[in-house]
Design a protein around this motif. Sequence first.
Motif, PDB file in Angstrom:
ATOM      1  N   MET A   1      67.455  42.051  20.832  1.00 48.45           N
ATOM      2  CA  MET A   1      68.553  41.300  20.199  1.00 48.45           C
ATOM      3  C   MET A   1      68.077  40.738  18.863  1.00 48.45           C
ATOM      4  O   MET A   1      66.975  40.200  18.764  1.00 48.45           O
ATOM      5  N   ALA A   2      68.898  40.875  17.852  1.00 50.14           N
ATOM      6  CA  ALA A   2      68.540  40.355  16.527  1.00 50.14           C
ATOM      7  C   ALA A   2      68.489  38.835  16.562  1.00 50.14           C
ATOM      8  O   ALA A   2      69.252  38.189  17.279  1.00 50.14           O
ATOM      9  N   PRO A   3      67.583  38.213  15.798  1.00 57.67           N
ATOM     10  CA  PRO A   3      67.518  36.759  15.774  1.00 57.67           C
ATOM     11  C   PRO A   3      68.777  36.165  15.165  1.00 57.67           C
ATOM     12  O   PRO A   3      69.439  36.771  14.326  1.00 57.67           O
ATOM     13  N   ILE A   4      69.093  34.940  15.628  1.00 52.29           N
ATOM     14  CA  ILE A   4      70.246  34.222  15.074  1.00 52.29           C
ATOM     15  C   ILE A   4      69.826  33.599  13.748  1.00 52.29           C
ATOM     16  O   ILE A   4      68.829  32.883  13.668  1.00 52.29           O
ATOM     17  N   LEU A   5      70.539  33.894  12.707  1.00 52.17           N
ATOM     18  CA  LEU A   5      70.223  33.361  11.390  1.00 52.17           C
ATOM     19  C   LEU A   5      71.120  32.179  11.073  1.00 52.17           C
ATOM     20  O   LEU A   5      72.305  32.183  11.378  1.00 52.17           O
ATOM     21  N   HIS A   6      70.543  31.163  10.459  1.00 51.27           N
ATOM     22  CA  HIS A   6      71.299  29.966  10.109  1.00 51.27           C
ATOM     23  C   HIS A   6      71.164  29.704   8.611  1.00 51.27           C
ATOM     24  O   HIS A   6      70.084  29.841   8.044  1.00 51.27           O
ATOM     25  N   SER A   7      72.244  29.313   8.006  1.00 52.42           N
ATOM     26  CA  SER A   7      72.226  28.919   6.606  1.00 52.42           C
ATOM     27  C   SER A   7      72.008  27.406   6.553  1.00 52.42           C
ATOM     28  O   SER A   7      72.861  26.636   6.999  1.00 52.42           O
ATOM     29  N   HIS A   8      70.845  27.000   6.055  1.00 54.11           N
ATOM     30  CA  HIS A   8      70.530  25.579   6.054  1.00 54.11           C
ATOM     31  C   HIS A   8      71.372  24.828   5.024  1.00 54.11           C
ATOM     32  O   HIS A   8      71.673  25.350   3.945  1.00 54.11           O
ATOM     33  N   PRO A   9      71.733  23.578   5.331  1.00 53.23           N
ATOM     34  CA  PRO A   9      72.404  22.739   4.336  1.00 53.23           C
ATOM     35  C   PRO A   9      71.507  22.541   3.114  1.00 53.23           C
ATOM     36  O   PRO A   9      70.280  22.655   3.201  1.00 53.23           O
ATOM     37  N   GLN A  10      72.116  22.244   1.985  1.00 50.28           N
ATOM     38  CA  GLN A  10      71.369  22.025   0.753  1.00 50.28           C
ATOM     39  C   GLN A  10      70.870  20.577   0.680  1.00 50.28           C
ATOM     40  O   GLN A  10      71.596  19.648   1.025  1.00 50.28           O
ATOM     41  N   PRO A  11      69.630  20.373   0.232  1.00 54.17           N
ATOM     42  CA  PRO A  11      69.077  19.020   0.179  1.00 54.17           C
ATOM     43  C   PRO A  11      69.927  18.043  -0.633  1.00 54.17           C
ATOM     44  O   PRO A  11      70.082  16.884  -0.230  1.00 54.17           O
ATOM     45  N   LYS A  12      70.482  18.484  -1.764  1.00 51.94           N
ATOM     46  CA  LYS A  12      71.271  17.566  -2.583  1.00 51.94           C
ATOM     47  C   LYS A  12      72.531  17.111  -1.857  1.00 51.94           C
ATOM     48  O   LYS A  12      72.937  15.944  -1.967  1.00 51.94           O
ATOM     49  N   GLU A  13      73.131  18.009  -1.108  1.00 51.41           N
ATOM     50  CA  GLU A  13      74.327  17.643  -0.344  1.00 51.41           C
ATOM     51  C   GLU A  13      73.977  16.642   0.751  1.00 51.41           C
ATOM     52  O   GLU A  13      74.696  15.653   0.961  1.00 51.41           O
ATOM     53  N   LEU A  14      72.874  16.890   1.454  1.00 57.97           N
ATOM     54  CA  LEU A  14      72.461  15.958   2.498  1.00 57.97           C
ATOM     55  C   LEU A  14      72.104  14.606   1.897  1.00 57.97           C
ATOM     56  O   LEU A  14      72.495  13.558   2.439  1.00 57.97           O
ATOM     57  N   ALA A  15      71.380  14.608   0.794  1.00 59.66           N
ATOM     58  CA  ALA A  15      70.983  13.347   0.163  1.00 59.66           C
ATOM     59  C   ALA A  15      72.201  12.506  -0.202  1.00 59.66           C
ATOM     60  O   ALA A  15      72.210  11.279   0.000  1.00 59.66           O
ATOM     61  N   GLN A  16      73.250  13.137  -0.718  1.00 60.17           N
ATOM     62  CA  GLN A  16      74.443  12.383  -1.110  1.00 60.17           C
ATOM     63  C   GLN A  16      75.137  11.776   0.103  1.00 60.17           C
ATOM     64  O   GLN A  16      75.585  10.619   0.071  1.00 60.17           O
ATOM     65  N   ILE A  17      75.233  12.537   1.180  1.00 61.66           N
ATOM     66  CA  ILE A  17      75.867  12.026   2.403  1.00 61.66           C
ATOM     67  C   ILE A  17      75.075  10.852   2.963  1.00 61.66           C
ATOM     68  O   ILE A  17      75.647   9.807   3.338  1.00 61.66           O
ATOM     69  N   VAL A  18      73.761  10.980   3.016  1.00 64.97           N
ATOM     70  CA  VAL A  18      72.932   9.913   3.567  1.00 64.97           C
ATOM     71  C   VAL A  18      72.950   8.690   2.659  1.00 64.97           C
ATOM     72  O   VAL A  18      72.979   7.545   3.127  1.00 64.97           O
ATOM     73  N   ARG A  19      72.988   8.924   1.344  1.00 68.08           N
ATOM     74  CA  ARG A  19      73.098   7.788   0.421  1.00 68.08           C
ATOM     75  C   ARG A  19      74.434   7.066   0.617  1.00 68.08           C
ATOM     76  O   ARG A  19      74.488   5.831   0.656  1.00 68.08           O
ATOM     77  N   ASP A  20      75.509   7.818   0.766  1.00 66.98           N
ATOM     78  CA  ASP A  20      76.819   7.197   0.991  1.00 66.98           C
ATOM     79  C   ASP A  20      76.830   6.404   2.297  1.00 66.98           C
ATOM     80  O   ASP A  20      77.417   5.320   2.372  1.00 66.98           O
ATOM     81  N   ALA A  21      76.175   6.956   3.331  1.00 68.84           N
ATOM     82  CA  ALA A  21      76.088   6.236   4.596  1.00 68.84           C
ATOM     83  C   ALA A  21      75.317   4.933   4.427  1.00 68.84           C
ATOM     84  O   ALA A  21      75.690   3.886   4.979  1.00 68.84           O
TER      85      ALA A  21
END
Length: 270
Positions: free
Chosen positions: A1-21
């Motif tokens: 079975m082929a491995p499951i591939l995931h597209s990771h979130p972008q660091p800048k997007e995560l940083a903005q969400i966490v900063r807003d939180a």
Amino acid sequence: MAPILHSHPQPKELAQIVRDAGMLALENFRPGKILESWDKTPGHPVTKTDLAVDGYLREALGRLNKDAGWLSEESDNAASRHDDQPMWIVDPIDGTRDFIRGRNGWAVSVAYCVGGVPQLAALYAPAKDQMWMAVRGEGADCNGQALSGSQRQSLNGARVPTDSLSEADNILSMVEKPNSIALRMAMIASDQADLVATLRWGYAWDLAAAALIVLESGAMATEATGKPLIFTSPRPVHFGVLCSAKGIHDAALTHLRPRAEKISAQSQQG
């Protein structure tokens, strides 16, 4: 079975969400004043702000990756995750006691994990205006400045963020301790401390983001007994944490392991 591939979130997007939180939490932070709180379980305080920040993060991170599972101190949802999917591991306010007391040693902690291994982390301390970020294999930074963890080679005199030291630990040196365990760990990554150790059961949401930040700074982070920190268990607990400069990690394990193994065995028997 082929491995499951995931597209990771972008660091800048995560940083903005966490900063807003973090800014949402900061709206209710009152330096020098004690906020209303209650114990969700004995010894574990919570506030309305913890719950509000948790709700915001769940919605915003869900938009960032709708396929990821969810593990949070305030709203754990075991049904939303399984081991072969990515997972958000979240503590909306790590260091709630400092938040309640109007002290600045608290932070918003978010890690994105795949297969139990943190891939992306953001740790934001709004009252200090410090944003810690790490990407697996790409290093860590604080406010955009690359981090190089503690390089200490001797356990004697190692800096430990703590309020007191036992007689057995008087070879160590105390430095100021934030209530947030994640921020204490981050102090290793920024060479403000050399050793952080706890000898009690702790949760994935306390450790996941900070562990990646520490490792990507070139320092070490394991359980207190030396086992690796892997965040896949259906019961998301780990026995303690040992975070240190690489040069003293083996010596710290030798120093602490007898106590760690004794306490771990006693707690499991109980």
